[in-house]
Design a protein around this motif. Sequence first.
Motif, PDB file in Angstrom:
ATOM      1  N   LEU A  46       0.821  -1.214   0.000  1.00  0.00           N
ATOM      2  CA  LEU A  46       0.000   0.000   0.000  1.00  0.00           C
ATOM      3  C   LEU A  46       0.855   1.265   0.000  1.00  0.00           C
ATOM      4  O   LEU A  46       0.560   2.227  -0.713  1.00  0.00           O
ATOM      5  N   GLU A  47       1.926   1.260   0.789  1.00  0.00           N
ATOM      6  CA  GLU A  47       2.820   2.432   0.800  1.00  0.00           C
ATOM      7  C   GLU A  47       3.466   2.643  -0.566  1.00  0.00           C
ATOM      8  O   GLU A  47       3.589   3.771  -1.038  1.00  0.00           O
ATOM      9  N   ARG A  48       3.863   1.544  -1.200  1.00  0.00           N
ATOM     10  CA  ARG A  48       4.474   1.646  -2.530  1.00  0.00           C
ATOM     11  C   ARG A  48       3.473   2.190  -3.553  1.00  0.00           C
ATOM     12  O   ARG A  48       3.798   3.046  -4.362  1.00  0.00           O
ATOM     13  N   LEU A  49       2.232   1.701  -3.498  1.00  0.00           N
ATOM     14  CA  LEU A  49       1.210   2.173  -4.438  1.00  0.00           C
ATOM     15  C   LEU A  49       0.828   3.625  -4.176  1.00  0.00           C
ATOM     16  O   LEU A  49       0.619   4.398  -5.123  1.00  0.00           O
ATOM     17  N   LEU A  50       0.723   4.009  -2.914  1.00  0.00           N
ATOM     18  CA  LEU A  50       0.352   5.386  -2.589  1.00  0.00           C
ATOM     19  C   LEU A  50       1.460   6.378  -2.935  1.00  0.00           C
ATOM     20  O   LEU A  50       1.187   7.507  -3.319  1.00  0.00           O
ATOM     21  N   ASP A  51       2.709   5.959  -2.789  1.00  0.00           N
ATOM     22  CA  ASP A  51       3.861   6.804  -3.102  1.00  0.00           C
ATOM     23  C   ASP A  51       3.692   8.205  -2.496  1.00  0.00           C
ATOM     24  O   ASP A  51       3.684   9.223  -3.188  1.00  0.00           O
ATOM     25  N   ILE A  52       3.554   8.235  -1.181  1.00  0.00           N
ATOM     26  CA  ILE A  52       3.300   9.501  -0.472  1.00  0.00           C
ATOM     27  C   ILE A  52       4.535  10.401  -0.538  1.00  0.00           C
ATOM     28  O   ILE A  52       5.642   9.970  -0.255  1.00  0.00           O
ATOM     29  N   GLN A  53       4.317  11.662  -0.920  1.00  0.00           N
ATOM     30  CA  GLN A  53       5.386  12.661  -1.052  1.00  0.00           C
ATOM     31  C   GLN A  53       4.986  13.937  -0.311  1.00  0.00           C
ATOM     32  O   GLN A  53       3.816  14.283  -0.274  1.00  0.00           O
ATOM     33  N   ARG A  54       5.960  14.614   0.235  1.00  0.00           N
ATOM     34  CA  ARG A  54       5.721  15.919   0.850  1.00  0.00           C
ATOM     35  C   ARG A  54       6.291  16.970  -0.100  1.00  0.00           C
ATOM     36  O   ARG A  54       7.438  16.885  -0.504  1.00  0.00           O
ATOM     37  N   THR A  55       5.471  17.941  -0.443  1.00  0.00           N
ATOM     38  CA  THR A  55       5.899  18.986  -1.380  1.00  0.00           C
ATOM     39  C   THR A  55       6.733  20.036  -0.647  1.00  0.00           C
ATOM     40  O   THR A  55       6.827  20.028   0.584  1.00  0.00           O
ATOM     41  N   ASN A  56       7.320  20.941  -1.417  1.00  0.00           N
ATOM     42  CA  ASN A  56       8.102  22.040  -0.831  1.00  0.00           C
ATOM     43  C   ASN A  56       7.235  22.919   0.053  1.00  0.00           C
ATOM     44  O   ASN A  56       7.734  23.553   0.983  1.00  0.00           O
ATOM     45  N   GLU A  57       5.943  22.974  -0.234  1.00  0.00           N
ATOM     46  CA  GLU A  57       5.024  23.785   0.566  1.00  0.00           C
ATOM     47  C   GLU A  57       4.497  23.005   1.774  1.00  0.00           C
ATOM     48  O   GLU A  57       3.524  23.416   2.403  1.00  0.00           O
TER      49      GLU A  57
END
Length: 134
Positions: A46-57
Motif C-alpha cells: 500500500l505504501e508503494r502504491l500510494l507513493d506519499i510525497q511531501r511537497t516544498n510547501e
Amino acid sequence: MVFQSKIPNNLASRQEKVIILDEETANIFSMNSTTKEALNRFQNVLERLLDIQRTNEENIEYNRNFDAETIKKEILAEFEYGCKGPSPHVVILEPTDSPNSDQVILEAANMYRADFNLQENRYLDIVANEAIFR
C-alpha cells in the motif's frame, strides 16, 4: 463429500511438540510471526502504491491512480500460493434416508474407519455443514 489426502512423511512421523506455558510463552493470543510478516507486506504494498510525497510547501501528495484490482495483483505477487502437494481425491457420499441421524452418522464413520484400517486410538476428523443438506 470427502477429501482424501496423503499426509507427507515429515508430518506423519513427526512427534507432537509439548509446549510448557510460562510467563514467556503464555501470551498465546498475540499475532504470530507469519501474520506479522503478512501484515507488513500488505502495508509495504500500500505504501508503494500510494507513493506519499511531501511537497516544498509542506503539503502531502499521493498516488490515486490505482484500484482494488491493482492492489490485489500487487499483494498476490508478494506471496507464493497454490497447492503445495498432490491434489486430494474427492469422494461424494450419497446421503441415506436420514442423513441427520446420529446412528446413521456413526455407522458411516465406522465404515470409513474400517475402509482406512484406522485403529481405535487413531483420529477420524468428521466435518459437516448443515447447508449441504438444504
